[in-house]
Motif scaffolding. Structure first.
Motif, short mmCIF file in Angstrom:
data_model
loop_
_atom_site.label_atom_id
_atom_site.label_comp_id
_atom_site.label_asym_id
_atom_site.label_seq_id
_atom_site.Cartn_x
_atom_site.Cartn_y
_atom_site.Cartn_z
N ARG A 68 0.82 -1.22 0.00
CA ARG A 68 0.00 0.00 0.00
C ARG A 68 0.85 1.27 0.00
NH1 ARG A 68 -4.94 -1.47 4.16
NH2 ARG A 68 -6.03 -2.87 2.72
N ASP A 69 1.99 1.23 0.68
CA ASP A 69 2.88 2.39 0.74
C ASP A 69 3.84 2.44 -0.45
OD1 ASP A 69 1.67 3.03 3.13
OD2 ASP A 69 3.33 2.32 4.38
N GLU A 70 3.68 1.49 -1.38
CA GLU A 70 4.47 1.41 -2.60
C GLU A 70 5.96 1.19 -2.33
OE1 GLU A 70 3.42 4.79 -5.01
OE2 GLU A 70 1.46 3.93 -5.48
N VAL A 71 6.26 0.49 -1.24
CA VAL A 71 7.64 0.07 -1.00
C VAL A 71 7.99 -1.02 -2.00
CG1 VAL A 71 9.20 -1.01 0.67
CG2 VAL A 71 7.53 0.69 1.44
N ILE A 72 7.04 -1.93 -2.22
CA ILE A 72 7.14 -2.95 -3.27
C ILE A 72 5.80 -3.00 -3.98
CG2 ILE A 72 8.89 -4.34 -2.08
CD1 ILE A 72 6.66 -6.31 -1.31
N THR A 73 5.80 -3.52 -5.19
CA THR A 73 4.55 -3.64 -5.92
C THR A 73 3.82 -4.92 -5.51
OG1 THR A 73 5.49 -4.88 -7.76
CG2 THR A 73 5.54 -2.45 -7.93
N PHE A 74 2.55 -4.97 -5.82
CA PHE A 74 1.78 -6.17 -5.54
C PHE A 74 2.37 -7.37 -6.28
CE2 PHE A 74 -1.63 -9.02 -6.99
CZ PHE A 74 -1.94 -9.60 -5.77
N ASP A 75 2.76 -7.18 -7.54
CA ASP A 75 3.34 -8.28 -8.31
C ASP A 75 4.65 -8.77 -7.70
OD1 ASP A 75 1.26 -8.49 -10.13
OD2 ASP A 75 2.16 -7.04 -11.50
N GLU A 76 5.45 -7.86 -7.17
CA GLU A 76 6.69 -8.27 -6.51
C GLU A 76 6.38 -9.08 -5.26
OE1 GLU A 76 8.26 -4.38 -6.07
OE2 GLU A 76 9.24 -4.41 -8.03
N ALA A 77 5.40 -8.64 -4.49
CA ALA A 77 4.99 -9.37 -3.29
C ALA A 77 4.47 -10.76 -3.66
CB ALA A 77 3.94 -8.60 -2.51
N ARG A 78 3.66 -10.82 -4.72
CA ARG A 78 3.11 -12.12 -5.16
C ARG A 78 4.22 -13.10 -5.52
NH1 ARG A 78 -1.17 -12.18 -9.74
NH2 ARG A 78 -1.00 -14.37 -9.26
N ARG A 79 5.19 -12.62 -6.29
CA ARG A 79 6.28 -13.51 -6.72
C ARG A 79 7.16 -13.93 -5.56
NH1 ARG A 79 6.23 -10.04 -11.19
NH2 ARG A 79 7.80 -8.70 -10.25
N ARG A 80 7.54 -12.98 -4.75
CA ARG A 80 8.48 -13.26 -3.66
C ARG A 80 7.85 -14.15 -2.58
NH1 ARG A 80 13.41 -11.27 -1.86
NH2 ARG A 80 13.43 -9.97 -3.71
N TYR A 81 6.57 -13.90 -2.28
CA TYR A 81 5.93 -14.61 -1.18
C TYR A 81 4.92 -15.67 -1.64
CZ TYR A 81 8.10 -10.72 1.19
OH TYR A 81 9.01 -9.80 1.64
N LEU A 82 4.89 -15.92 -2.94
CA LEU A 82 4.02 -16.96 -3.53
C LEU A 82 2.56 -16.77 -3.11
CD1 LEU A 82 6.32 -20.09 -3.09
CD2 LEU A 82 6.16 -18.52 -5.04
N LEU A 83 2.06 -15.55 -3.30
CA LEU A 83 0.71 -15.20 -2.88
C LEU A 83 -0.25 -15.21 -4.05
CD1 LEU A 83 1.51 -12.07 -0.71
CD2 LEU A 83 0.87 -14.32 0.11
N SER A 84 -1.44 -15.70 -3.82
CA SER A 84 -2.51 -15.54 -4.79
C SER A 84 -3.19 -14.20 -4.49
CB SER A 84 -3.52 -16.68 -4.68
OG SER A 84 -4.21 -16.60 -3.43
N ARG A 85 -3.95 -13.71 -5.45
CA ARG A 85 -4.69 -12.47 -5.23
C ARG A 85 -5.67 -12.61 -4.06
NH1 ARG A 85 -3.83 -8.71 -9.03
NH2 ARG A 85 -3.08 -9.40 -11.04
N SER A 86 -6.35 -13.77 -4.01
CA SER A 86 -7.34 -13.96 -2.94
C SER A 86 -6.67 -14.05 -1.57
CB SER A 86 -8.20 -15.19 -3.21
OG SER A 86 -7.42 -16.36 -3.22
#
Length: 75
Positions: free
Chosen positions: A39-57
């Motif tokens: 949310r604070d744009e330290v990292i992008t959502f896509d970067e978080a998804r890749r690094r932490y193996l997160l789904s959107r849900s």
């Protein structure tokens, strides 16, 4: 890009105190830290998804929990 031009994603993650990878115990605090970083744009959502193996849900679930906790604090 959410981080300075002369910086890397890894450096931004380290500065924010985020886990290096998905191989951690995901406490509520760590989840909250990742949500805030996106949310604070330290990292992008896509970067978080890749690094932490997160789904959107899964990320939305984390956001809902953070928002619910924040609402209770304000009540």
């Amino acid at each position: 890009m959410a981080y300075p031009y002369d910086s890397t994603v890894a450096e931004a993650i380290k500065r924010a105190g985020l886990p290096k990878s998905h191989r951690v115990h995901w406490s509520d605090q760590r989840k909250s830290d990742v949500v805030r970083a996106v949310r604070d744009e330290v990292i992008t959502f896509d970067e978080a998804r890749r690094r932490y193996l997160l789904s959107r849900s899964e990320f939305r679930t984390w956001e809902d929990k953070v928002d619910g906790h924040r609402a209770r604090e304000l009540a």
